[in-house]
Design a protein around this motif. Structure first.
Motif, PDB file in Angstrom:
ATOM      1  N   ALA A 226     -22.225 -19.093 -33.628  1.00 49.72           N
ATOM      2  CA  ALA A 226     -21.025 -19.902 -33.408  1.00 49.72           C
ATOM      3  C   ALA A 226     -20.146 -19.302 -32.321  1.00 49.72           C
ATOM      4  CB  ALA A 226     -20.241 -20.036 -34.716  1.00 49.72           C
ATOM      5  N   PHE A 227     -20.107 -17.978 -32.252  1.00 49.94           N
ATOM      6  CA  PHE A 227     -19.359 -17.300 -31.192  1.00 49.94           C
ATOM      7  C   PHE A 227     -19.917 -17.688 -29.822  1.00 49.94           C
ATOM      8  CE2 PHE A 227     -19.418 -13.759 -28.169  1.00 49.94           C
ATOM      9  CZ  PHE A 227     -18.066 -13.555 -27.968  1.00 49.94           C
ATOM     10  N   GLY A 228     -21.237 -17.655 -29.682  1.00 49.73           N
ATOM     11  CA  GLY A 228     -21.857 -18.051 -28.427  1.00 49.73           C
ATOM     12  C   GLY A 228     -21.550 -19.497 -28.078  1.00 49.73           C
ATOM     13  N   ALA A 229     -21.583 -20.376 -29.087  1.00 52.81           N
ATOM     14  CA  ALA A 229     -21.269 -21.784 -28.856  1.00 52.81           C
ATOM     15  C   ALA A 229     -19.824 -21.950 -28.396  1.00 52.81           C
ATOM     16  CB  ALA A 229     -21.520 -22.588 -30.127  1.00 52.81           C
ATOM     17  N   ALA A 230     -18.905 -21.208 -29.030  1.00 53.59           N
ATOM     18  CA  ALA A 230     -17.492 -21.303 -28.656  1.00 53.59           C
ATOM     19  C   ALA A 230     -17.266 -20.827 -27.225  1.00 53.59           C
ATOM     20  CB  ALA A 230     -16.646 -20.482 -29.633  1.00 53.59           C
ATOM     21  N   MET A 231     -17.890 -19.713 -26.866  1.00 53.08           N
ATOM     22  CA  MET A 231     -17.755 -19.213 -25.493  1.00 53.08           C
ATOM     23  C   MET A 231     -18.332 -20.212 -24.492  1.00 53.08           C
ATOM     24  SD  MET A 231     -16.142 -16.355 -25.328  1.00 53.08           S
ATOM     25  CE  MET A 231     -16.582 -15.945 -23.649  1.00 53.08           C
ATOM     26  N   GLY A 232     -19.473 -20.780 -24.835  1.00 49.83           N
ATOM     27  CA  GLY A 232     -20.071 -21.777 -23.952  1.00 49.83           C
ATOM     28  C   GLY A 232     -19.182 -22.993 -23.788  1.00 49.83           C
ATOM     29  N   GLY A 233     -18.548 -23.424 -24.864  1.00 47.37           N
ATOM     30  CA  GLY A 233     -17.653 -24.576 -24.797  1.00 47.37           C
ATOM     31  C   GLY A 233     -16.458 -24.335 -23.899  1.00 47.37           C
ATOM     32  N   ILE A 234     -15.925 -23.123 -23.952  1.00 51.99           N
ATOM     33  CA  ILE A 234     -14.776 -22.780 -23.095  1.00 51.99           C
ATOM     34  C   ILE A 234     -15.195 -22.755 -21.626  1.00 51.99           C
ATOM     35  CG2 ILE A 234     -13.168 -20.922 -22.507  1.00 51.99           C
ATOM     36  CD1 ILE A 234     -13.195 -20.261 -25.558  1.00 51.99           C
ATOM     37  N   MET A 235     -16.365 -22.186 -21.353  1.00 55.25           N
ATOM     38  CA  MET A 235     -16.883 -22.179 -19.979  1.00 55.25           C
ATOM     39  C   MET A 235     -17.110 -23.594 -19.484  1.00 55.25           C
ATOM     40  SD  MET A 235     -19.611 -19.034 -20.313  1.00 55.25           S
ATOM     41  CE  MET A 235     -20.273 -19.267 -18.653  1.00 55.25           C
ATOM     42  N   LEU A 236     -17.576 -24.474 -20.365  1.00 56.45           N
ATOM     43  CA  LEU A 236     -17.832 -25.860 -19.989  1.00 56.45           C
ATOM     44  C   LEU A 236     -16.532 -26.587 -19.654  1.00 56.45           C
ATOM     45  CD1 LEU A 236     -19.910 -28.124 -19.664  1.00 56.45           C
ATOM     46  CD2 LEU A 236     -19.640 -28.619 -22.110  1.00 56.45           C
ATOM     47  N   THR A 237     -15.487 -26.349 -20.430  1.00 58.33           N
ATOM     48  CA  THR A 237     -14.192 -26.971 -20.149  1.00 58.33           C
ATOM     49  C   THR A 237     -13.646 -26.508 -18.806  1.00 58.33           C
ATOM     50  OG1 THR A 237     -13.617 -27.281 -22.485  1.00 58.33           O
ATOM     51  CG2 THR A 237     -11.788 -27.142 -20.928  1.00 58.33           C
ATOM     52  N   ALA A 238     -13.815 -25.221 -18.504  1.00 58.11           N
ATOM     53  CA  ALA A 238     -13.365 -24.707 -17.210  1.00 58.11           C
ATOM     54  C   ALA A 238     -14.136 -25.362 -16.072  1.00 58.11           C
ATOM     55  CB  ALA A 238     -13.540 -23.186 -17.166  1.00 58.11           C
ATOM     56  N   ARG A 239     -15.413 -25.642 -16.280  1.00 60.13           N
ATOM     57  CA  ARG A 239     -16.225 -26.280 -15.242  1.00 60.13           C
ATOM     58  C   ARG A 239     -15.828 -27.742 -15.056  1.00 60.13           C
ATOM     59  NH1 ARG A 239     -22.470 -26.984 -16.381  1.00 60.13           N
ATOM     60  NH2 ARG A 239     -22.437 -24.698 -16.316  1.00 60.13           N
ATOM     61  N   LEU A 240     -15.639 -28.457 -16.172  1.00 58.85           N
ATOM     62  CA  LEU A 240     -15.326 -29.883 -16.097  1.00 58.85           C
ATOM     63  C   LEU A 240     -13.886 -30.129 -15.675  1.00 58.85           C
ATOM     64  CD1 LEU A 240     -17.067 -31.118 -19.379  1.00 58.85           C
ATOM     65  CD2 LEU A 240     -17.934 -31.314 -17.037  1.00 58.85           C
ATOM     66  N   GLY A 241     -12.995 -29.183 -15.952  1.00 57.29           N
ATOM     67  CA  GLY A 241     -11.592 -29.357 -15.628  1.00 57.29           C
ATOM     68  C   GLY A 241     -10.870 -30.268 -16.594  1.00 57.29           C
ATOM     69  N   THR A 242     -11.489 -30.517 -17.743  1.00 55.06           N
ATOM     70  CA  THR A 242     -10.899 -31.373 -18.770  1.00 55.06           C
ATOM     71  C   THR A 242     -11.529 -31.048 -20.118  1.00 55.06           C
ATOM     72  OG1 THR A 242     -10.581 -33.671 -19.473  1.00 55.06           O
ATOM     73  CG2 THR A 242     -12.605 -33.169 -18.329  1.00 55.06           C
ATOM     74  N   GLY A 243     -10.773 -31.282 -21.175  1.00 61.45           N
ATOM     75  CA  GLY A 243     -11.306 -31.075 -22.518  1.00 61.45           C
ATOM     76  C   GLY A 243     -11.898 -32.371 -23.046  1.00 61.45           C
ATOM     77  N   GLN A 244     -13.217 -32.445 -23.166  1.00 61.05           N
ATOM     78  CA  GLN A 244     -13.887 -33.665 -23.597  1.00 61.05           C
ATOM     79  C   GLN A 244     -14.515 -33.460 -24.972  1.00 61.05           C
ATOM     80  OE1 GLN A 244     -16.616 -35.079 -20.618  1.00 61.05           O
ATOM     81  NE2 GLN A 244     -15.138 -34.873 -18.961  1.00 61.05           N
ATOM     82  N   PRO A 245     -14.185 -34.303 -25.952  1.00 62.61           N
ATOM     83  CA  PRO A 245     -14.667 -34.122 -27.329  1.00 62.61           C
ATOM     84  C   PRO A 245     -16.184 -34.043 -27.458  1.00 62.61           C
ATOM     85  CG  PRO A 245     -12.943 -35.781 -27.259  1.00 62.61           C
ATOM     86  CD  PRO A 245     -13.279 -35.464 -25.841  1.00 62.61           C
TER      87      PRO A 245
ATOM     88  N   TYR B 131      -6.737 -34.464 -20.132  1.00 62.55           N
ATOM     89  CA  TYR B 131      -6.707 -34.357 -18.678  1.00 62.55           C
ATOM     90  C   TYR B 131      -5.410 -33.675 -18.266  1.00 62.55           C
ATOM     91  CZ  TYR B 131     -10.521 -37.761 -18.678  1.00 62.55           C
ATOM     92  OH  TYR B 131     -11.706 -38.404 -18.891  1.00 62.55           O
ATOM     93  N   ALA B 132      -5.525 -32.588 -17.553  1.00 63.13           N
ATOM     94  CA  ALA B 132      -4.343 -31.866 -17.091  1.00 63.13           C
ATOM     95  C   ALA B 132      -4.787 -30.834 -16.067  1.00 63.13           C
ATOM     96  CB  ALA B 132      -3.624 -31.190 -18.261  1.00 63.13           C
ATOM     97  N   THR B 133      -3.807 -30.257 -15.415  1.00 70.18           N
ATOM     98  CA  THR B 133      -4.091 -29.170 -14.481  1.00 70.18           C
ATOM     99  C   THR B 133      -3.951 -27.851 -15.230  1.00 70.18           C
ATOM    100  OG1 THR B 133      -3.258 -30.446 -12.605  1.00 70.18           O
ATOM    101  CG2 THR B 133      -3.424 -28.058 -12.326  1.00 70.18           C
ATOM    102  N   PHE B 134      -5.049 -27.116 -15.308  1.00 73.05           N
ATOM    103  CA  PHE B 134      -5.037 -25.842 -16.002  1.00 73.05           C
ATOM    104  C   PHE B 134      -4.618 -24.734 -15.042  1.00 73.05           C
ATOM    105  CE2 PHE B 134      -8.717 -28.052 -18.237  1.00 73.05           C
ATOM    106  CZ  PHE B 134      -7.911 -28.512 -19.271  1.00 73.05           C
ATOM    107  N   PRO B 135      -4.238 -23.580 -15.592  1.00 68.57           N
ATOM    108  CA  PRO B 135      -3.908 -22.442 -14.729  1.00 68.57           C
ATOM    109  C   PRO B 135      -5.108 -22.026 -13.876  1.00 68.57           C
ATOM    110  CG  PRO B 135      -3.099 -22.084 -16.955  1.00 68.57           C
ATOM    111  CD  PRO B 135      -3.963 -23.299 -17.007  1.00 68.57           C
TER     112      PRO B 135
ATOM    113  N   TYR C  95     -10.924 -20.007 -12.765  1.00 70.01           N
ATOM    114  CA  TYR C  95     -11.690 -18.883 -12.200  1.00 70.01           C
ATOM    115  C   TYR C  95     -12.960 -18.632 -13.008  1.00 70.01           C
ATOM    116  CZ  TYR C  95     -12.615 -14.201 -10.341  1.00 70.01           C
ATOM    117  OH  TYR C  95     -13.197 -13.111  -9.756  1.00 70.01           O
ATOM    118  N   ILE C  96     -12.919 -18.957 -14.306  1.00 71.08           N
ATOM    119  CA  ILE C  96     -14.089 -18.778 -15.163  1.00 71.08           C
ATOM    120  C   ILE C  96     -15.275 -19.580 -14.631  1.00 71.08           C
ATOM    121  CG2 ILE C  96     -15.015 -19.236 -17.479  1.00 71.08           C
ATOM    122  CD1 ILE C  96     -12.194 -18.784 -18.560  1.00 71.08           C
ATOM    123  N   ALA C  97     -14.989 -20.740 -14.052  1.00 70.42           N
ATOM    124  CA  ALA C  97     -16.057 -21.628 -13.600  1.00 70.42           C
ATOM    125  C   ALA C  97     -16.286 -21.592 -12.100  1.00 70.42           C
ATOM    126  CB  ALA C  97     -15.758 -23.065 -14.031  1.00 70.42           C
TER     127      ALA C  97
END
Length: 332
Positions: free
Chosen positions: A234-253, A159-163, A168-170
């Motif tokens: 795996a590339f698609g999965a990684a990109m999707g995961g990054i987009m998901l983190t930007a949407r959620l505003g937190t990194g969730q395992p 949990y943190a404030t991202f740049p 903007y991604i989300a």
């Protein structure tokens, strides 16, 4: 009336029936998507509002990216059951790179994308060199990726404030109108579509998935195609995961775990459309839209949350069963 006189109408009727059957085989899933749209439109006035339709597109943007990458793997004749965990790991890595390592956003995105793609390369090595079936290799890679995830963040969410540039991604809008996640998703989908349909490499991947022995005899480097396909998945999965983190505003395992079933459902639905029996990006896109409409429509109607999971499972079983019964998909 002579026999020849009766044969002509019968032949015409048979030909017309064959054309109708072929049309339904190719576009039945699209017609089903239209029917679902109409049904929810009649059930809820809010479903067809511009705001809600835009919300559906934003909500399915991550699934579009993950599913389109998985489509490449399935098109090559392989399965990737690690996409959910790779997405989760990549999202957490992106958060950690920004919060703990203090890396700029560009590097914080590049590192997990490279790491996720590397996992795909390892999957390819296991499949092509050690001859482990992709179902088993990628199924085993999922827990490995999840373990690495927990080792990195201690099992806790970041949990943190991202740049602002990461958010903007989300939440950004191109030209102040078009949601950025939709633009990113459609761009990645377009790249995968062009790869599979307009390039020699893509045609080699499809040929490998259609008949690996014939592809090998025709001079195609089938092992290279399979490795590349799994790396792109795996590339698609990684990109999707990054987009998901930007949407959620937190990194969730565990954030990426639901995307495995949804991605498989979308791909299998897509294999019943356009080119039955083949994994295509355009078919998968139809499957993603169907899943998005079902989730959104059920929410608007106040359906209990568990019903969405049950509907997903039923839709997947129905899609695969129909394709198997028609001989369009064979697993073994």
């Amino acid at each position: 009336m002579s026999t020849s006189d009766t044969d002509v109408p019968q032949a015409l009727a048979h030909a017309e029936g064959a054309r109708v059957a072929n049309f339904l085989a190719r576009y039945g899933t699209v017609l089903a998507a239209i029917a679902i749209f109409i049904a929810f439109s009649l059930a809820s006035n809010r479903f067809v509002s511009a705001a809600n339709l835009g919300n559906i597109l934003v909500q399915i943007s991550v699934l579009m990216v993950v599913s389109s990458g998985l489509t490449v793997a399935v098109a090559s004749g392989e399965f990737d059951l690690s996409v959910g965990e790779v997405a989760g790991l990549s999202g957490v890595l992106a958060a950690g790179m920004m919060v703990w390592a203090k890396l700029p956003v560009a590097l914080a995105i590049l590192v997990p994308v490279a790491g996720g793609t590397a996992i795909g390369l390892v999957n390819g090595f296991l499949v092509t060199r050690l001859r482990i079936p992709s179902l088993i290799a990628t199924l085993a890679m999922g827990p490995i990726a999840l373990g690495a995830n927990y080792a990195y963040d201690g099992g806790d969410s970041i949990y943190a404030t991202f740049p602002d540039s990461f958010y903007y991604i989300a939440t950004g809008r191109l030209f102040g109108v078009i949601p950025v996640p939709i633009v990113i998703a459609l761009a990645i989908v377009a790249v995968f579509y062009v790869l599979l349909n307009r390039t020699r490499t893509g045609r080699a991947i499809v040929a490998t998935g259609a008949n690996i022995q014939a592809a090998r005899l025709s001079g195609i480097a089938v092992d290279r195609c399979r490795v590349l396909a799994l790396a792109l998945s795996a590339f698609g999965a990684a990109m999707g995961g990054i987009m998901l983190t930007a949407r959620l505003g937190t990194g969730q395992p565990g954030a990426g775990e639901p995307y495995l079933l949804d991605s498989l459902t979308a791909v299998f639905l897509g294999m019943t459309a356009f080119k039955p029996g083949r994994a295509t990006v355009q078919g998968t896109l139809v499957g993603v839209v169907i899943i998005g409409m079902l989730d959104n429509g059920l929410n608007l109607l106040g359906a209990p949350f568990y019903l969405q999971n049950e509907v997903r499972g039923v839709v997947m079983i129905a899609a695969v069963s129909l394709a198997v019964l028609r001989g369009e998909i064979r697993f073994f």
